[in-house]
Design a protein around this motif. Structure first.
Motif, PDB file in Angstrom:
ATOM      1  N   ASN A  75       0.822  -1.204   0.000  1.00  0.00           N
ATOM      2  CA  ASN A  75       0.000   0.000   0.000  1.00  0.00           C
ATOM      3  C   ASN A  75       0.861   1.261   0.000  1.00  0.00           C
ATOM      4  OD1 ASN A  75      -2.357   1.432  -0.023  1.00  0.00           O
ATOM      5  ND2 ASN A  75      -2.741   1.278   2.173  1.00  0.00           N
ATOM      6  N   ASN A  76       2.064   1.183  -0.534  1.00  0.00           N
ATOM      7  CA  ASN A  76       2.950   2.344  -0.608  1.00  0.00           C
ATOM      8  C   ASN A  76       2.539   3.230  -1.783  1.00  0.00           C
ATOM      9  OD1 ASN A  76       4.423   1.215   1.513  1.00  0.00           O
ATOM     10  ND2 ASN A  76       5.788   0.127   0.105  1.00  0.00           N
ATOM     11  N   TYR A  77       1.359   3.832  -1.665  1.00  0.00           N
ATOM     12  CA  TYR A  77       0.783   4.524  -2.814  1.00  0.00           C
ATOM     13  C   TYR A  77       1.638   5.702  -3.274  1.00  0.00           C
ATOM     14  CZ  TYR A  77      -1.004   8.745  -0.542  1.00  0.00           C
ATOM     15  OH  TYR A  77      -1.098   9.961   0.085  1.00  0.00           O
ATOM     16  N   MET A  78       2.342   6.379  -2.325  1.00  0.00           N
ATOM     17  CA  MET A  78       3.187   7.502  -2.745  1.00  0.00           C
ATOM     18  C   MET A  78       4.343   7.026  -3.619  1.00  0.00           C
ATOM     19  SD  MET A  78       3.569  10.135   0.445  1.00  0.00           S
ATOM     20  CE  MET A  78       2.162  11.018   1.102  1.00  0.00           C
ATOM     21  N   GLU A  79       5.062   6.038  -3.104  1.00  0.00           N
ATOM     22  CA  GLU A  79       6.203   5.496  -3.855  1.00  0.00           C
ATOM     23  C   GLU A  79       5.744   4.925  -5.197  1.00  0.00           C
ATOM     24  OE1 GLU A  79       9.393   1.838  -3.409  1.00  0.00           O
ATOM     25  OE2 GLU A  79       8.541   2.752  -1.592  1.00  0.00           O
ATOM     26  N   ASN A  80       4.626   4.201  -5.165  1.00  0.00           N
ATOM     27  CA  ASN A  80       4.125   3.598  -6.397  1.00  0.00           C
ATOM     28  C   ASN A  80       3.703   4.651  -7.408  1.00  0.00           C
ATOM     29  OD1 ASN A  80       4.519   0.980  -5.459  1.00  0.00           O
ATOM     30  ND2 ASN A  80       2.471   0.838  -4.577  1.00  0.00           N
ATOM     31  N   HIS A  81       2.989   5.676  -6.968  1.00  0.00           N
ATOM     32  CA  HIS A  81       2.513   6.697  -7.899  1.00  0.00           C
ATOM     33  C   HIS A  81       3.649   7.566  -8.427  1.00  0.00           C
ATOM     34  CE1 HIS A  81      -1.465   5.413  -6.604  1.00  0.00           C
ATOM     35  NE2 HIS A  81      -1.954   6.103  -7.607  1.00  0.00           N
ATOM     36  N   LEU A  82       4.679   7.771  -7.637  1.00  0.00           N
ATOM     37  CA  LEU A  82       5.868   8.459  -8.169  1.00  0.00           C
ATOM     38  C   LEU A  82       6.503   7.621  -9.280  1.00  0.00           C
ATOM     39  CD1 LEU A  82       7.485   9.854  -4.891  1.00  0.00           C
ATOM     40  CD2 LEU A  82       6.470  11.194  -6.755  1.00  0.00           C
ATOM     41  N   LYS A  83       6.497   6.318  -9.117  1.00  0.00           N
ATOM     42  CA  LYS A  83       6.997   5.402 -10.151  1.00  0.00           C
ATOM     43  C   LYS A  83       6.130   5.515 -11.403  1.00  0.00           C
ATOM     44  CE  LYS A  83       5.998   1.094  -9.510  1.00  0.00           C
ATOM     45  NZ  LYS A  83       5.977  -0.255  -8.894  1.00  0.00           N
ATOM     46  N   THR A 118      -6.576   1.554  -0.112  1.00  0.00           N
ATOM     47  CA  THR A 118      -5.473   2.319  -0.675  1.00  0.00           C
ATOM     48  C   THR A 118      -5.979   3.673  -1.131  1.00  0.00           C
ATOM     49  OG1 THR A 118      -3.635   2.245  -2.251  1.00  0.00           O
ATOM     50  CG2 THR A 118      -5.776   1.504  -3.055  1.00  0.00           C
ATOM     51  N   LYS A 119      -5.052   4.545  -1.485  1.00  0.00           N
ATOM     52  CA  LYS A 119      -5.406   5.834  -2.082  1.00  0.00           C
ATOM     53  C   LYS A 119      -5.097   5.764  -3.567  1.00  0.00           C
ATOM     54  CE  LYS A 119      -4.566   8.553   2.104  1.00  0.00           C
ATOM     55  NZ  LYS A 119      -3.820   9.694   2.699  1.00  0.00           N
ATOM     56  N   ASN A 120      -5.876   6.488  -4.343  1.00  0.00           N
ATOM     57  CA  ASN A 120      -5.729   6.371  -5.794  1.00  0.00           C
ATOM     58  C   ASN A 120      -5.279   7.672  -6.456  1.00  0.00           C
ATOM     59  OD1 ASN A 120      -8.009   7.885  -5.474  1.00  0.00           O
ATOM     60  ND2 ASN A 120      -9.286   6.706  -6.888  1.00  0.00           N
ATOM     61  N   GLY A 125       1.652  19.345  -5.987  1.00  0.00           N
ATOM     62  CA  GLY A 125       1.489  20.730  -6.424  1.00  0.00           C
ATOM     63  C   GLY A 125       0.655  20.805  -7.678  1.00  0.00           C
ATOM     64  N   ASP A 126       1.232  21.384  -8.726  1.00  0.00           N
ATOM     65  CA  ASP A 126       0.492  21.540  -9.974  1.00  0.00           C
ATOM     66  C   ASP A 126       0.333  20.225 -10.738  1.00  0.00           C
ATOM     67  OD1 ASP A 126       0.190  24.234  -9.534  1.00  0.00           O
ATOM     68  OD2 ASP A 126       1.953  24.808 -10.701  1.00  0.00           O
ATOM     69  N   LEU A 127       1.087  19.229 -10.363  1.00  0.00           N
ATOM     70  CA  LEU A 127       0.996  17.932 -11.025  1.00  0.00           C
ATOM     71  C   LEU A 127       0.214  16.963 -10.149  1.00  0.00           C
ATOM     72  CD1 LEU A 127       1.863  15.976 -13.327  1.00  0.00           C
ATOM     73  CD2 LEU A 127       3.915  15.478 -11.976  1.00  0.00           C
ATOM     74  N   LYS A 128      -0.775  16.289 -10.759  1.00  0.00           N
ATOM     75  CA  LYS A 128      -1.584  15.311 -10.024  1.00  0.00           C
ATOM     76  C   LYS A 128      -1.704  14.052 -10.862  1.00  0.00           C
ATOM     77  CE  LYS A 128      -5.112  16.845  -7.753  1.00  0.00           C
ATOM     78  NZ  LYS A 128      -6.449  17.406  -7.407  1.00  0.00           N
ATOM     79  N   ILE A 129      -1.546  12.888 -10.230  1.00  0.00           N
ATOM     80  CA  ILE A 129      -1.693  11.619 -10.941  1.00  0.00           C
ATOM     81  C   ILE A 129      -2.762  10.778 -10.256  1.00  0.00           C
ATOM     82  CG2 ILE A 129       0.183  10.498  -9.646  1.00  0.00           C
ATOM     83  CD1 ILE A 129       0.798   9.008 -12.350  1.00  0.00           C
ATOM     84  N   HIS A 130      -3.625  10.181 -11.074  1.00  0.00           N
ATOM     85  CA  HIS A 130      -4.777   9.430 -10.576  1.00  0.00           C
ATOM     86  C   HIS A 130      -4.736   8.020 -11.157  1.00  0.00           C
ATOM     87  CE1 HIS A 130      -8.993   8.601  -9.495  1.00  0.00           C
ATOM     88  NE2 HIS A 130      -9.069   8.041 -10.688  1.00  0.00           N
ATOM     89  N   SER A 131      -5.113   7.031 -10.344  1.00  0.00           N
ATOM     90  CA  SER A 131      -5.179   5.651 -10.824  1.00  0.00           C
ATOM     91  C   SER A 131      -6.513   5.031 -10.443  1.00  0.00           C
ATOM     92  CB  SER A 131      -4.039   4.820 -10.222  1.00  0.00           C
ATOM     93  OG  SER A 131      -4.184   4.731  -8.809  1.00  0.00           O
ATOM     94  N   ASN A 132      -6.875   3.943 -11.132  1.00  0.00           N
ATOM     95  CA  ASN A 132      -8.077   3.179 -10.806  1.00  0.00           C
ATOM     96  C   ASN A 132      -7.665   1.916 -10.066  1.00  0.00           C
ATOM     97  OD1 ASN A 132     -10.371   4.586 -12.325  1.00  0.00           O
ATOM     98  ND2 ASN A 132      -8.819   4.370 -13.922  1.00  0.00           N
TER      99      ASN A 132
END
Length: 297
Positions: A75-83, A118-120, A125-132
């Motif tokens: 559930n490391n959503y930050m690390e995963n979403h940065l990837k 988990t968080k999706n 900041g100005d950049l946002k990434i979203h997942s399903n």
């Protein structure tokens, strides 16, 4: 644990994974309103670091957007979403360099049964990434496997949905260890009568469990895949393609050698014959000979 099994031995998996997913949707995972999958795309990003060679699976959808299908067991959503941001950047860069356009990229993350929430979304900041997100703890793997086994025992044709479920079954909730479920899933897939469905299911299992499966066992399964009727046909197809490529390379080398010989003869004749006569004798263009004469001054 495995490190990049599908990346290192991708040919046969890529071919049959394409067949498994083509014209499918992710409705079976509860992901609605996605266009159908058109084709599987290469997923390697040579520029990234050694432990991040690729996205798990990348597809082109019918609306020409790109789908990244990722598998995670934490559930490391930050690390995963940065990837994922890095992957999205490289996919976008690839398309922009080739087609001068920016593709819409969709991200679906399939979480193994260990993850219950988990968080999706990640905002920087100005950049946002979203997942399903798809949480497989909500899927009963033992019941799903028994249902598929019963169909096979009763000689019923498996649907595309059955094959897709079987491919991700080891990641679902189960009373048994993941290794046991992987083994049982693959052995069940081996019992499928239809040769193409059989290898599609196994290719799907190997891809979805790439981060979790024992590498030695995965190698054994791949060797078995090559020995199936479909696998042998594919290996023969690869062999023919290699032979044709070699023939083409030899022909090109011969043509290059002949061209170099013509140019050498033409240079020797520059002070003796006119460009027109040299062209006639060597088969070179008159303009090319005039250029050689100019360079020879």
């Amino acid at each position: 644990m495995s490190e990049g099994i599908a990346y290192q031995n991708k040919d046969i998996l890529f071919k049959y994974l394409s067949d498994l997913y083509q014209n499918s949707t992710l409705d079976v995972l509860g992901v609605k309103n996605l266009p159908r999958i058109k084709r599987l795309l290469p997923n390697e990003f040579p520029e990234v670091t050694a432990n991040e060679k690729r996205s798990d699976t990348v597809f082109q959808l019918e609306d020409d957007s790109v789908l990244m299908l990722e598998y995670e067991s934490d559930n490391n959503y930050m690390e995963n979403h940065l990837k994922y941001i890095r992957y999205v950047h490289r996919i976008s860069q690839r398309y922009f360099q080739k087609e001068k356009q920016v593709k819409r990229i969709r991200i679906v993350v399939v979480y193994t049964s260990e993850v219950t929430n988990t968080k999706n979304e990640l905002s920087v900041g100005d950049l946002k990434i979203h997942s399903n997100p798809v949480l497989l703890y909500q899927f009963n793997g033992d019941e799903t496997l028994e249902s598929i086994k019963n169909k096979i025992r009763n000689e019923q044709q498996l649907t595309q949905e059955d094959l897709f479920k079987l491919s991700i079954l080891p990641l679902m909730k189960s009373e048994r260890s993941r290794d046991d479920v992987i083994h049982d899933s693959i052995e069940t897939a081996k019992e499928i009568e239809d040769d193409n469905q059989q290898v599609q299911a196994i290719a799907g299992i190997l891809t979805s469990t790439d981060k979790f499966i024992d590498e030695e066992y995965a190698k054994q399964v791949k060797e078995w895949l090559k020995m199936t009727k479909v696998g042998r046909a594919f290996e023969e197809e690869k062999k023919e393609a290699v032979e044709k490529a070699v023939e083409k390379a030899v022909e090109k080398a011969q043509q290059s050698a002949q061209q170099k010989e013509r140019i050498k003869i033409a240079k020797d004749l520059l002070d003796v014959l006119s460009p027109e006569l040299i062209a006639k004798k060597t088969g070179l263009d008159v303009e090319e000979i005039k250029k050689l004469k100019h360079e020879n001054k």
